[in-house]
Design an enzyme around this catalytic site. Structure first.
Site, PDB file in Angstrom:
ATOM      1  N   CYS A 190     -10.716  -0.768   3.473  1.00  0.00           N
ATOM      2  CA  CYS A 190     -10.101  -0.854   4.796  1.00  0.00           C
ATOM      3  C   CYS A 190      -9.636   0.524   5.251  1.00  0.00           C
ATOM      4  O   CYS A 190      -9.045   1.274   4.482  1.00  0.00           O
ATOM      5  CB  CYS A 190      -8.928  -1.828   4.761  1.00  0.00           C
ATOM      6  SG  CYS A 190      -9.477  -3.537   4.680  1.00  0.00           S
ATOM      7  N   GLU A 201      -5.026   3.687   6.229  1.00  0.00           N
ATOM      8  CA  GLU A 201      -4.899   3.380   4.804  1.00  0.00           C
ATOM      9  C   GLU A 201      -5.715   4.412   4.037  1.00  0.00           C
ATOM     10  O   GLU A 201      -5.336   4.875   2.971  1.00  0.00           O
ATOM     11  CB  GLU A 201      -5.397   1.974   4.490  1.00  0.00           C
ATOM     12  CG  GLU A 201      -5.276   1.714   3.007  1.00  0.00           C
ATOM     13  CD  GLU A 201      -5.832   0.408   2.529  1.00  0.00           C
ATOM     14  OE1 GLU A 201      -6.904   0.435   1.895  1.00  0.00           O
ATOM     15  OE2 GLU A 201      -5.188  -0.626   2.759  1.00  0.00           O
ATOM     16  N   ARG A 244       0.824  -1.228   0.000  1.00  0.00           N
ATOM     17  CA  ARG A 244       0.000   0.000   0.000  1.00  0.00           C
ATOM     18  C   ARG A 244       0.851   1.268   0.000  1.00  0.00           C
ATOM     19  O   ARG A 244       0.498   2.277   0.610  1.00  0.00           O
ATOM     20  CB  ARG A 244      -0.934   0.045   1.223  1.00  0.00           C
ATOM     21  CG  ARG A 244      -1.886  -1.109   1.325  1.00  0.00           C
ATOM     22  CD  ARG A 244      -2.846  -1.157   0.148  1.00  0.00           C
ATOM     23  NE  ARG A 244      -3.941  -2.057   0.430  1.00  0.00           N
ATOM     24  CZ  ARG A 244      -3.940  -3.358   0.172  1.00  0.00           C
ATOM     25  NH1 ARG A 244      -2.886  -3.916  -0.423  1.00  0.00           N
ATOM     26  NH2 ARG A 244      -4.988  -4.099   0.459  1.00  0.00           N
TER      27      ARG A 244
HETATM   28  N1  EPU Z   1     -10.839 -11.036  10.512  1.00  0.00           N
HETATM   29  C1  EPU Z   1     -11.597 -11.112  11.653  1.00  0.00           C
HETATM   30  N2  EPU Z   1     -12.592 -10.187  11.822  1.00  0.00           N
HETATM   31  C2  EPU Z   1     -12.840  -9.205  10.934  1.00  0.00           C
HETATM   32  C3  EPU Z   1     -12.052  -9.116   9.771  1.00  0.00           C
HETATM   33  C4  EPU Z   1     -11.055 -10.056   9.585  1.00  0.00           C
HETATM   34  O1  EPU Z   1     -11.379 -11.970  12.490  1.00  0.00           O
HETATM   35  O2  EPU Z   1     -13.758  -8.417  11.192  1.00  0.00           O
HETATM   36  C5  EPU Z   1      -9.789 -12.049  10.291  1.00  0.00           C
HETATM   37  C6  EPU Z   1     -10.168 -12.967   9.117  1.00  0.00           C
HETATM   38  O3  EPU Z   1     -10.980 -14.026   9.542  1.00  0.00           O
HETATM   39  C7  EPU Z   1      -8.800 -13.422   8.637  1.00  0.00           C
HETATM   40  C8  EPU Z   1      -7.902 -12.216   8.943  1.00  0.00           C
HETATM   41  O4  EPU Z   1      -8.586 -11.424   9.904  1.00  0.00           O
HETATM   42  O5  EPU Z   1      -8.359 -14.498   9.382  1.00  0.00           O
HETATM   43  C9  EPU Z   1      -7.601 -11.383   7.683  1.00  0.00           C
HETATM   44  O6  EPU Z   1      -8.844 -10.911   7.146  1.00  0.00           O
HETATM   45  P1  EPU Z   1      -9.097 -10.715   5.576  1.00  0.00           P
HETATM   46  O7  EPU Z   1      -8.761 -11.980   4.843  1.00  0.00           O
HETATM   47  O8  EPU Z   1     -10.440 -10.125   5.407  1.00  0.00           O
HETATM   48  O9  EPU Z   1      -7.970  -9.709   5.136  1.00  0.00           O
HETATM   49  P2  EPU Z   1      -7.542  -8.309   5.715  1.00  0.00           P
HETATM   50  O10 EPU Z   1      -6.098  -8.416   6.087  1.00  0.00           O
HETATM   51  O11 EPU Z   1      -8.483  -7.791   6.739  1.00  0.00           O
HETATM   52  C10 EPU Z   1      -6.688  -7.445   3.393  1.00  0.00           C
HETATM   53  C11 EPU Z   1      -6.726  -6.118   2.709  1.00  0.00           C
HETATM   54  C12 EPU Z   1      -8.035  -5.961   1.953  1.00  0.00           C
HETATM   55  C13 EPU Z   1      -8.169  -7.088   0.945  1.00  0.00           C
HETATM   56  C14 EPU Z   1      -8.128  -8.405   1.719  1.00  0.00           C
HETATM   57  C15 EPU Z   1      -8.148  -9.614   0.799  1.00  0.00           C
HETATM   58  C16 EPU Z   1      -5.499  -4.468   4.016  1.00  0.00           C
HETATM   59  C17 EPU Z   1      -5.582  -3.375   5.013  1.00  0.00           C
HETATM   60  N3  EPU Z   1      -6.645  -5.073   3.703  1.00  0.00           N
HETATM   61  O12 EPU Z   1      -7.704  -7.409   4.405  1.00  0.00           O
HETATM   62  O13 EPU Z   1      -7.953  -4.732   1.224  1.00  0.00           O
HETATM   63  O14 EPU Z   1      -9.383  -6.973   0.241  1.00  0.00           O
HETATM   64  O15 EPU Z   1      -6.891  -8.495   2.476  1.00  0.00           O
HETATM   65  O16 EPU Z   1      -6.921  -9.748   0.157  1.00  0.00           O
HETATM   66  O17 EPU Z   1      -4.415  -4.766   3.512  1.00  0.00           O
HETATM   67  C18 EPU Z   1      -8.329  -2.383   1.249  1.00  0.00           C
HETATM   68  O18 EPU Z   1      -7.141  -2.254   0.984  1.00  0.00           O
HETATM   69  O19 EPU Z   1      -9.094  -1.396   1.358  1.00  0.00           O
HETATM   70  C19 EPU Z   1      -8.854  -3.727   1.474  1.00  0.00           C
HETATM   71  C20 EPU Z   1     -10.087  -3.938   1.835  1.00  0.00           C
END
Ligand code: EPU
Length: 302
Positions: free
Chosen positions: A226, A296, A177
């Site tokens: 996010c 972000e 990012r």
């Molecule tokens: N999780 C929770 N509770 C929540 C959200 C997530 O327990 O409310 C847990 C999930 O179960 C999982 C872990 O946290 O075990 C990671 O969650 P997720 O796979 O949704 O990925 P993330 O790290 O929260 C990132 C990016 C997203 C992108 C997704 C999928 C960032 C800040 N976010 O989210 O990007 O869509 O991976 O690749 O890097 C964005 O940049 O705006 C964005 C949404």
């Protein structure tokens, strides 16, 4: 900020700018938040250096708007005019494995257009809202894909040198990012080098990403994706969720019940509501985990 000087408006028009007076940025951002200002739509992209010279000469503060999907804009009359590139037609031109894409092109439509021509690689980015320029600026990524991996060349307005330059992909650093572009550099166009893949295979990948996204993210609600970057080795969403903060609200600004790193505008949230919610969640996470979450979302507040 309102441009009332007829001479300046005339000079802008001569440079290929279409001024739209008093546009509420709440209508141009996915969060649906942001006060009014004059919007300058740039039809002739190559006149950008001359347009910026003119604005500077008249001391008119300005900001660049992409797709408005990762942006929190302040309430009330805004103290800058906002520049936005108008989308040319066509906005994507293919040449073998290269896709020449205008910065104003919609990211999702670019992914599907390339797919239809058997060019893949970008499947993970399906569902990321915004323009290709915006995605490039911050190296948008999802499901293991980041746009920076496919960049062959970028046409960019370099704010410090005050000129349009073509940079090769290997002259730019693309990190999580984050990119090495300067804060006021403006993306104009990009050439992506994409692997050949049969359409059916790409569509399969796109479907899988769409399903994952639908299952874990609030679709169809006003959000900026996010709010926080993930700290190294951790997930901001999981941390916020573990603290039981889903549903926490300030006015109509609310931590999504579906994904705790998405904050939604559940009605008529103001920027002030959203900013208060962001700092409250950041403080609670810092207290509990000793980690200060970094935004972000890009914040434009006066
Ligand atoms: N999780 C929770 N509770 C929540 C959200 C997530 O327990 O409310 C847990 C999930 O179960 C999982 C872990 O946290 O075990 C990671 O969650 P997720 O796979 O949704 O990925 P993330 O790290 O929260 C990132 C990016 C997203 C992108 C997704 C999928 C960032 C800040 N976010 O989210 O990007 O869509 O991976 O690749 O890097 C964005 O940049 O705006 C964005 C949404």
């Amino acid at each position: 900020m309102r441009l009332r000087d007829a001479k300046i408006l005339q000079e802008l028009a001569a440079l290929g700018v279409e001024p739209q007076p008093g546009v509420a940025l709440s209508t141009l951002t996915s969060l649906g938040i942001g006060g009014p200002t004059d919007l300058l739509r740039i039809i002739k992209h190559d006149s950008l250096p001359a347009i910026l010279d003119l604005l500077e000469q008249h001391e008119i503060p300005h900001k660049f708007l992409g797709g408005g999907s990762n942006l929190l804009v302040g309430d009330g009359e805004l103290p800058w005019v906002v520049l936005q590139l108008a989308k040319p037609d066509p906005d994507v031109i293919l040449e073998g494995n290269l896709a020449h894409v205008d910065a104003a092109a919609d990211l999702g439509r670019t992914v599907t257009f390339c797919a239809k021509h058997d060019l893949g690689g970008l499947e993970g980015l399906i569902g990321v809202p915004g323009t290709v320029g915006g995605a490039l600026r911050m190296n948008a990524g999802a499901y293991g894909t980041q746009i920076g991996s496919y960049v062959e060349e970028v046409k960019v307005y370099r704010a410090v040198e005050r000129k349009i330059e073509i940079l090769r992909g290997d002259q730019i650093s693309f990190e999580y990012r984050h990119t090495s572009f300067g804060p006021d550099d403006m993306m104009l166009a990009v050439t992506l080098k994409l692997p050949s893949k049969p359409y059916r295979e790409i569509i399969q990948g796109i479907r899988i990403c769409n399903e994952k996204r639908r299952a874990s993210q609030p679709m169809g609600q006003k959000s900026a994706g996010c709010i926080f970057k993930n700290p190294p080795g951790a997930s901001a969403g999981r941390m916020i969720d573990e603290l039981g903060l889903k549903g926490l609200s300030v006015g109509d600004a609310r931590v999504s019940d579906r994904h705790a790193n998405f904050f939604v505008n559940a009605g008529r949230a103001s920027a002030r509501d959203m900013l208060t919610l962001i700092s409250s969640v950041r403080d609670r996470v810092e207290k509990a985990y000793g980690v200060k979450l970094e935004n972000e979302v890009v914040v434009w507040s006066a």
